[in-house]
Design an enzyme around this catalytic site. Structure first.
Site, PDB file in Angstrom:
ATOM      1  CG  ASP A  86      23.552  -4.495  20.452  1.00 18.07           C
ATOM      2  OD1 ASP A  86      23.353  -3.358  20.900  1.00 18.07           O
ATOM      3  OD2 ASP A  86      24.252  -4.711  19.432  1.00 18.07           O
ATOM      4  CG  ASP A 113      22.801   0.188  16.426  1.00 13.95           C
ATOM      5  OD1 ASP A 113      21.853   0.440  15.664  1.00 13.95           O
ATOM      6  OD2 ASP A 113      23.155   0.958  17.346  1.00 13.95           O
ATOM      7  N   GLY A 149      29.176  -0.754  20.096  1.00  4.93           N
ATOM      8  CA  GLY A 149      28.688  -0.917  21.472  1.00  4.93           C
ATOM      9  C   GLY A 149      28.970   0.269  22.373  1.00  4.93           C
ATOM     10  CG  ASN A 206      19.857   7.941  16.797  1.00  8.34           C
ATOM     11  OD1 ASN A 206      19.179   8.956  16.699  1.00  8.34           O
ATOM     12  ND2 ASN A 206      21.175   7.957  16.733  1.00  8.34           N
ATOM     13  CG  ASP A 224      26.938  -6.185  16.877  1.00  5.48           C
ATOM     14  OD1 ASP A 224      26.498  -5.694  17.938  1.00  5.48           O
ATOM     15  OD2 ASP A 224      27.285  -5.487  15.907  1.00  5.48           O
TER      16      ASP A 224
HETATM   17  C1  BG6 Z   1      25.672   1.329  19.608  1.00  4.92           C
HETATM   18  C2  BG6 Z   1      26.521   1.148  18.397  1.00  4.92           C
HETATM   19  O1  BG6 Z   1      24.560   0.495  19.529  1.00  4.92           O
HETATM   20  O2  BG6 Z   1      25.228   2.680  19.738  1.00  4.92           O
HETATM   21  C3  BG6 Z   1      27.654   2.162  18.383  1.00  4.92           C
HETATM   22  O3  BG6 Z   1      27.061  -0.164  18.386  1.00  4.92           O
HETATM   23  C4  BG6 Z   1      27.070   3.561  18.515  1.00  4.92           C
HETATM   24  O4  BG6 Z   1      28.394   2.013  17.199  1.00  4.92           O
HETATM   25  C5  BG6 Z   1      26.269   3.636  19.800  1.00  4.92           C
HETATM   26  O5  BG6 Z   1      28.123   4.528  18.538  1.00  4.92           O
HETATM   27  C6  BG6 Z   1      25.673   5.022  20.047  1.00  4.92           C
HETATM   28  O6  BG6 Z   1      24.716   5.282  19.061  1.00  4.92           O
HETATM   29  P1  BG6 Z   1      24.006   6.693  18.834  1.00  4.92           P
HETATM   30  O7  BG6 Z   1      22.892   6.368  17.861  1.00  4.92           O
HETATM   31  O8  BG6 Z   1      23.519   7.176  20.144  1.00  4.92           O
HETATM   32  O9  BG6 Z   1      25.037   7.588  18.238  1.00  4.92           O
HETATM   33 MG    MG Z   2      25.653  -3.816  18.310  1.00  9.28          MG
END
Ligand code: BG6
Ligand code: MG
Length: 217
Positions: free
Chosen positions: A8, A10, A45, A117, A169
């Site tokens: 993963d 983040d 997640g 992202n 995580d």
């Molecule tokens: C996950 C994070 O990796 O991505 C979440 O743990 C987050 O907290 C999700 O909401 C979506 O991310 P993004 O960047 O597309 O808003």
């Molecule tokens: Mg994560």
């Protein structure tokens, strides 16, 4: 036998989970909702829209689809502001060397992040070259705890799910990995991630010996 490690992003590779929290907390505060770290665990997640829906449920608020789009976009612009100012030093200690030594031993390396992202983050940190395969939130319909993201990563690696070890995580991520038929290392607290096959406090603390041991469980 484990042939690949799927990470993963983040909260596992880099501390962006903290930036997601700060941005959601700010958005929640604007709506009169206090988002605690404990409640934030539920946002980890899951997709951007699901995260927003959890916050709205916590605050007992209802919003139209259009309002939800605007709110999710606002949070994302704050998150992207944080990410653009991020330095390579924010990669968790020991992570590049762990990935390097796994590669040297012949393990394939995947990234499986629900974030839309994810590619921007790994490009900004100049670590995209560490991964053989990258699967992100733009490529899936169902976010964690659904196993889709990990199954897609395994298929792109050309491997059976049972040959993959996931690093996560988030509780939703651990559930997704196990539902995909993979073994899972939880990165964080045992209380939160007790369903994982092994829990370690930080990604950089993982040892090759742990991997060999996980093959036997
Ligand atoms: C996950 C994070 O990796 O991505 C979440 O743990 C987050 O907290 C999700 O909401 C979506 O991310 P993004 O960047 O597309 O808003
Ligand atoms: Mg994560």
């Amino acid at each position: 036998m484990i042939k690949a490690c799927i990470f993963d992003l983040d909260g596992v590779i880099v501390d962006t989970a903290h930036y997601h929290f700060l941005a959601w907390k700010r958005l929640a505060a604007e709506m009169g909702i206090t988002l605690t770290e404990r409640e934030n665990e539920r946002l980890k997640g899951v997709s951007r829209m699901r995260s927003l829906e959890i916050i709205l449920e916590l605050g007992g608020l209802a919003k139209s689809e259009h309002e939800k789009e605007l709110l999710a976009n606002k949070k994302n612009s704050w998150f992207v502001d944080f990410v653009e100012r991020m330095a390579p030093e924010e990669i968790f200690p020991g992570v590049p060397s762990l990935l390097g030594s796994l590669k040297e031993k012949g393990y394939r390396i995947g990234l499986a992040s629900s974030s839309k992202n994810a590619k921007t983050v790994i490009q900004l940190l100049k670590i995209e070259g560490l991964f053989d395969v990258v699967v992100d939130g733009t490529m899936i319909v169902n976010s964690k705890p659904h196993p889709e993201i990990f199954l897609l990563a395994a298929s792109k690696l050309g491997l059976h799910p049972s040959s993959c070890l996931v690093f996560e995580d988030a509780e939703s991520g651990v559930e997704a990995a196990l539902a995909a038929g993979m073994k899972c290392v939880g990165v964080g607290s045992h209380e939160q991630l007790h369903k994982a096959n092994l829990v370690i406090p930080a990604t950089g603390e993982f040892q090759l010996a742990d991997l060999l041991e996980l093959e036997t469980v």
